[in-house]
Design an enzyme around this catalytic site. Structure first.
Site, mmCIF file in Angstrom:
data_model
loop_
_atom_site.group_PDB
_atom_site.id
_atom_site.type_symbol
_atom_site.label_atom_id
_atom_site.label_comp_id
_atom_site.label_asym_id
_atom_site.label_seq_id
_atom_site.Cartn_x
_atom_site.Cartn_y
_atom_site.Cartn_z
ATOM 1 N N ASP A 42 41.701 57.966 69.642
ATOM 2 C CA ASP A 42 40.590 58.798 69.177
ATOM 3 C C ASP A 42 40.212 59.740 70.309
ATOM 4 O O ASP A 42 40.790 59.692 71.405
ATOM 5 C CB ASP A 42 39.381 57.921 68.772
ATOM 6 C CG ASP A 42 38.527 58.560 67.665
ATOM 7 O OD1 ASP A 42 38.046 59.690 67.882
ATOM 8 O OD2 ASP A 42 38.352 57.940 66.611
ATOM 9 N N ASP A 68 43.305 64.219 71.628
ATOM 10 C CA ASP A 68 42.842 65.158 70.601
ATOM 11 C C ASP A 68 44.019 65.381 69.652
ATOM 12 O O ASP A 68 45.062 65.916 70.065
ATOM 13 C CB ASP A 68 42.393 66.470 71.248
ATOM 14 C CG ASP A 68 41.779 67.416 70.220
ATOM 15 O OD1 ASP A 68 42.141 67.332 69.022
ATOM 16 O OD2 ASP A 68 40.938 68.248 70.618
ATOM 17 N N ASN A 95 44.655 57.508 60.277
ATOM 18 C CA ASN A 95 43.337 57.306 59.668
ATOM 19 C C ASN A 95 42.300 58.366 60.056
ATOM 20 O O ASN A 95 41.342 58.590 59.326
ATOM 21 C CB ASN A 95 42.851 55.901 60.071
ATOM 22 C CG ASN A 95 41.371 55.692 59.837
ATOM 23 O OD1 ASN A 95 40.932 55.495 58.704
ATOM 24 N ND2 ASN A 95 40.588 55.740 60.916
ATOM 25 N N TYR A 160 39.194 69.562 53.106
ATOM 26 C CA TYR A 160 39.413 68.119 53.265
ATOM 27 C C TYR A 160 40.265 67.570 52.126
ATOM 28 O O TYR A 160 41.250 66.859 52.342
ATOM 29 C CB TYR A 160 38.045 67.436 53.301
ATOM 30 C CG TYR A 160 38.056 65.924 53.263
ATOM 31 C CD1 TYR A 160 38.298 65.179 54.411
ATOM 32 C CD2 TYR A 160 37.804 65.237 52.072
ATOM 33 C CE1 TYR A 160 38.295 63.785 54.375
ATOM 34 C CE2 TYR A 160 37.794 63.854 52.030
ATOM 35 C CZ TYR A 160 38.032 63.134 53.177
ATOM 36 O OH TYR A 160 38.027 61.760 53.139
ATOM 37 N N LYS A 164 43.891 65.560 51.934
ATOM 38 C CA LYS A 164 44.004 64.187 51.434
ATOM 39 C C LYS A 164 45.085 64.097 50.344
ATOM 40 O O LYS A 164 45.764 63.093 50.209
ATOM 41 C CB LYS A 164 42.646 63.694 50.938
ATOM 42 C CG LYS A 164 41.654 63.470 52.092
ATOM 43 C CD LYS A 164 42.244 62.492 53.107
ATOM 44 C CE LYS A 164 41.414 62.258 54.313
ATOM 45 N NZ LYS A 164 42.015 61.303 55.255
HETATM 46 N N1 LIG Z 1 34.061 56.485 54.643
HETATM 47 C C1 LIG Z 1 34.444 56.781 53.427
HETATM 48 O O1 LIG Z 1 33.745 56.513 52.466
HETATM 49 C C2 LIG Z 1 35.772 57.434 53.182
HETATM 50 C C3 LIG Z 1 36.078 57.866 51.884
HETATM 51 C C4 LIG Z 1 37.299 58.442 51.633
HETATM 52 C C5 LIG Z 1 38.211 58.587 52.667
HETATM 53 N N2 LIG Z 1 37.887 58.167 53.926
HETATM 54 C C6 LIG Z 1 38.901 58.347 54.966
HETATM 55 O O2 LIG Z 1 38.932 57.210 55.810
HETATM 56 C C7 LIG Z 1 39.258 57.619 57.140
HETATM 57 C C8 LIG Z 1 38.258 57.067 58.121
HETATM 58 O O3 LIG Z 1 36.969 57.469 57.738
HETATM 59 P P1 LIG Z 1 35.620 56.997 58.463
HETATM 60 O O4 LIG Z 1 34.607 56.866 57.410
HETATM 61 O O5 LIG Z 1 35.881 55.843 59.360
HETATM 62 O O6 LIG Z 1 35.277 58.328 59.270
HETATM 63 P P2 LIG Z 1 34.747 58.551 60.755
HETATM 64 O O7 LIG Z 1 34.307 59.965 60.842
HETATM 65 O O8 LIG Z 1 33.760 57.485 61.124
HETATM 66 O O9 LIG Z 1 36.070 58.333 61.612
HETATM 67 C C9 LIG Z 1 37.038 59.338 61.785
HETATM 68 C C10 LIG Z 1 37.483 59.312 63.234
HETATM 69 O O10 LIG Z 1 38.452 60.368 63.430
HETATM 70 C C11 LIG Z 1 38.220 60.864 64.747
HETATM 71 N N3 LIG Z 1 38.727 62.222 64.954
HETATM 72 C C12 LIG Z 1 38.253 63.358 64.358
HETATM 73 N N4 LIG Z 1 38.865 64.424 64.901
HETATM 74 C C13 LIG Z 1 39.725 63.970 65.847
HETATM 75 C C14 LIG Z 1 40.626 64.595 66.757
HETATM 76 N N5 LIG Z 1 40.753 65.937 66.820
HETATM 77 N N6 LIG Z 1 41.341 63.806 67.574
HETATM 78 C C15 LIG Z 1 41.205 62.459 67.556
HETATM 79 N N7 LIG Z 1 40.384 61.811 66.718
HETATM 80 C C16 LIG Z 1 39.637 62.565 65.878
HETATM 81 C C17 LIG Z 1 36.710 60.848 64.903
HETATM 82 O O11 LIG Z 1 36.328 60.909 66.273
HETATM 83 C C18 LIG Z 1 36.321 59.555 64.217
HETATM 84 O O12 LIG Z 1 36.223 58.471 65.119
HETATM 85 C C19 LIG Z 1 39.361 59.136 57.097
HETATM 86 O O13 LIG Z 1 40.709 59.521 56.922
HETATM 87 C C20 LIG Z 1 38.566 59.513 55.879
HETATM 88 O O14 LIG Z 1 38.990 60.725 55.315
HETATM 89 C C21 LIG Z 1 36.685 57.616 54.209
#
Ligand SMILES: NC(=O)c1ccc[n+]([C@@H]2O[C@H](COP(=O)([O-])OP(=O)(O)OC[C@H]3O[C@@H](n4cnc5c(N)ncnc54)[C@H](O)[C@@H]3O)[C@@H](O)[C@H]2O)c1
Length: 255
Positions: A42, A68, A95, A160, A164
């Site tokens: 991350d 990154d 993820n 987004y 996906k």
């Molecule tokens: N939470 C939900 O309800 C939900 C619903 C549908 C899909 N998702 C998917 O599940 C996954 C995780 O979601 P989450 O809720 O834990 O989100 P979150 O935002 O808490 O976690 C995403 C992580 O990605 C990291 N990230 C973003 N840009 C980055 C970069 N340039 N380099 C490195 N890391 C980077 C962020 O720092 C963060 O820790 C995602 O793919 C999201 O699309 C989540």
């Protein structure tokens, strides 16, 4: 910074991107409990440190990868580094994601490019390096994280949602090609988990009611329930499953 803590003699490692977020953290912990040494990737920050400290407390061997994901060379270097430091890479969970919310008519193209870089280009790049590391062992599993928003569309998330859909398309394409190398590729599509991602939804209580109304199960999901499905897809219990997408959404979308 890349740093590792070794507590187990497991021969295989798993990498989880976005491991500072709620779903990534739960997945890193679950795969650690499954016996993998875990590479947590991350952006640097307190949340990534918190994931590392939870893994350490649980006695799970791990390797911190501050990367990154917009930098594809850094992705390749980090995956190779983890493979050497904590054991041959056997699982990759793509993820990480960003999800800026804005009306389609107002999205600047730079913002779209950023979303594609993190949610799509990085998935491709990480899968490519992972597959190159896995292929000689004729073994490995990749899980790409999609979203149920891809099924039915959703307002103000055009960038987004495009990415996906790409996660599912990439999963299908790679499963065909990598099957000959003994590598399985699947996707999961979360519904609405109560994580930081929900901050884009305005009134949280109203959103929660909306979610529960649409789900067959009348309660919110827990990140551990997401991680359990990822665990199944990277583990040997799903050894004959590839190219599939599993919705983890309490029975919201049924297709
Ligand atoms: N939470 C939900 O309800 C939900 C619903 C549908 C899909 N998702 C998917 O599940 C996954 C995780 O979601 P989450 O809720 O834990 O989100 P979150 O935002 O808490 O976690 C995403 C992580 O990605 C990291 N990230 C973003 N840009 C980055 C970069 N340039 N380099 C490195 N890391 C980077 C962020 O720092 C963060 O820790 C995602 O793919 C999201 O699309 C989540």
């Amino acid at each position: 910074m890349h740093g590792s803590v070794a507590h187990s003699d497991r021969r295989e490692s798993a990498i989880v991107t976005g491991a500072a977020g709620a779903l990534g953290r739960a997945t890193a912990l679950r795969l650690g409990h499954d016996g993998f040494a875990v590479g947590i990737l991350d952006l640097p920050g307190d949340e990534l440190s918190e994931t590392a400290s939870q893994l350490a407390s649980a006695g799970i061997a791990h390797h911190v990868l501050e990367v990154d994901l917009r930098d594809t060379d850094a992705i390749a270097a980090a995956l190779r580094d983890a493979d050497e430091a904590i054991g041959p890479l056997a699982a990759l969970v793509n993820n990480a994601a960003i999800y800026p919310s804005r009306a389609f008519l107002d999205i600047p193209i730079d913002e779209y490019d950023d979303v594609v870089a993190v949610n799509q280009r990085a998935y491709f790049a990480a899968a490519q390096t992972a597959a190159r590391l896995m292929a000689p062992h004729k073994r490995g599993a990749i899980v790409n994280v999609g979203s149920i928003t891809w099924h039915g569309g959703w307002s103000n998330l055009a960038s987004y949602i495009s990415t996906k859909g790409a996660a599912v398309a990439l999963t299908r394409a790679l499963s065909r090609e990598l099957g000959t190398h003994g590598i399985r590729v699947n996707a999961v599509a979360p519904g609405a988990f109560p994580t930081k991602a929900e901050s884009i939804q305005g009134d949280q209580q109203e959103y929660s009611r909306f979610v529960i109304e649409h789900q067959a199960l009348k309660r919110r999901g827990n990140p551990a329930e997401f991680a359990a499905v990822v665990s199944f897809l990277v583990g040997d219990d799903s050894s004959f499953v590839t190219g599939q997408t599993i919705n983890i959404d309490g029975g919201w979308v049924m297709e």
